[in-house]
Design a protein around this motif. Structure first.
Motif, PDB file in Angstrom:
ATOM      1  N   VAL A  44      -5.683  -9.982  -5.745  1.00 56.76           N
ATOM      2  CA  VAL A  44      -5.364  -8.396  -6.690  1.00 56.76           C
ATOM      3  C   VAL A  44      -3.941  -8.218  -6.299  1.00 56.76           C
ATOM      4  O   VAL A  44      -3.383  -8.870  -5.564  1.00 56.76           O
ATOM      5  N   MET A  45      -3.247  -7.319  -6.914  1.00 55.37           N
ATOM      6  CA  MET A  45      -2.167  -6.557  -6.871  1.00 55.37           C
ATOM      7  C   MET A  45      -2.236  -5.139  -6.800  1.00 55.37           C
ATOM      8  O   MET A  45      -3.119  -4.651  -7.395  1.00 55.37           O
ATOM      9  N   VAL A  46      -1.395  -4.714  -5.829  1.00 61.69           N
ATOM     10  CA  VAL A  46      -1.346  -3.100  -5.621  1.00 61.69           C
ATOM     11  C   VAL A  46      -0.542  -2.658  -6.677  1.00 61.69           C
ATOM     12  O   VAL A  46       0.640  -3.065  -7.232  1.00 61.69           O
ATOM     13  N   VAL A  47      -1.063  -1.744  -7.567  1.00 66.39           N
ATOM     14  CA  VAL A  47      -0.316  -1.369  -8.771  1.00 66.39           C
ATOM     15  C   VAL A  47       0.029   0.240  -8.364  1.00 66.39           C
ATOM     16  O   VAL A  47       0.799   0.809  -9.218  1.00 66.39           O
ATOM     17  N   LYS A  48      -0.308   0.944  -7.390  1.00 59.17           N
ATOM     18  CA  LYS A  48       0.297   2.106  -6.843  1.00 59.17           C
ATOM     19  C   LYS A  48       0.435   2.297  -5.495  1.00 59.17           C
ATOM     20  O   LYS A  48       0.079   1.422  -4.654  1.00 59.17           O
ATOM     21  N   GLY A  49       1.256   3.252  -4.907  1.00 60.60           N
ATOM     22  CA  GLY A  49       1.690   3.365  -3.618  1.00 60.60           C
ATOM     23  C   GLY A  49       2.803   2.610  -3.018  1.00 60.60           C
ATOM     24  O   GLY A  49       3.681   2.140  -3.890  1.00 60.60           O
ATOM     25  N   LYS A  50       3.040   2.707  -1.795  1.00 61.38           N
ATOM     26  CA  LYS A  50       4.340   2.227  -1.378  1.00 61.38           C
ATOM     27  C   LYS A  50       4.240   0.539  -1.092  1.00 61.38           C
ATOM     28  O   LYS A  50       5.417  -0.034  -1.285  1.00 61.38           O
TER      29      LYS A  50
END
Length: 223
Positions: A44-50
């Motif tokens: 997966v990939m982080v799309v929101k946040g720091k």
């Protein structure tokens, strides 16, 4: 002021502005996610946040918090003090990220995508990417394995056997039309529902049995 009793001591504390603010603020109600798009072992990939833009493999799914742990993402170090016979150490661990802040990667284009559920020819439900239409396979390490059978488990051959029949409780009885059926039903209706005349014969037979004279029962005397 608020009085609190701890053991034999009586403590007095004052409502500070921070305490009053926490009492006035309404807590958000927890709403669990019904349909999860991410499984264990997915990339997966982080799309929101720091941590936006970072990629990793899902390590743990926390359904009670709507969060996931991604390997190597959102790290935090914690220092443990030295104890007897042990030196001070530093532990690095992952912190949870909300499931709505991550997105699964397309297996072909390697970019975030949404998924849909489809069925294969064998009837198996799988996940398919909306971007490329490719099937998103489940990680082998986290694939569901069949449960091993033990001595107390029922054999597959015994499961399919029929050991009870409902007909034994409710036996089928032949239809017996009432004797006064011809009084309420005309000949035209009987020709439609009974062209062969089977019901009419049964009704006439029932009428003849009712009109037949009953013979007196004679008791046989035995010497």
């Amino acid at each position: 002021y608020q009085r609190r009793v701890r053991g034999n001591q009586t403590m007095t504390s004052k409502f500070t502005p921070g305490v009053l603010r926490s009492l006035l603020i309404k807590k958000k109600q927890f709403v669990p996610i019904n349909k999860w798009q991410v499984n264990l072992g997915d990339t997966v990939m982080v799309v929101k946040g720091k941590n936006k833009g970072e990629k990793g493999v899902v390590k743990t799914i926390m359904r009670n918090r709507n969060s996931v742990l991604i390997e190597g993402v959102n790290l935090k170090s914690k220092q443990i003090k030295a104890q007897k016979g042990q030196k001070a150490t530093t532990i690095v661990r992952e912190l949870p990220i909300h499931a709505h802040n991550v997105s699964i990667l397309d297996p072909i284009k390697q970019i975030p995508c949404t998924i849909v559920r489809r069925y294969t020819i064998e009837g198996k439900r799988v996940r398919v990417s909306r971007l490329s239409g490719a099937q998103i396979m489940r990680a082998e390490a986290y694939e569901r394995k069949p449960r091993p059978t033990g001595a107390k488990d029922t054999a597959p051959e015994e499961v399919g056997k029929k050991t009870f029949e409902v007909e034994s409780l409710f036996p089928k009885r032949p239809y017996q039309p009432p004797a006064d059926l011809l009084k309420h039903v005309t000949d035209a209706i009987l020709e439609r529902i009974d062209p062969a005349g089977i019901i009419r014969k049964q009704v006439l037979k029932a009428q003849s049995s009712q009109n037949a004279p009953t013979q007196p029962q004679t008791e046989s005397k035995t010497e």
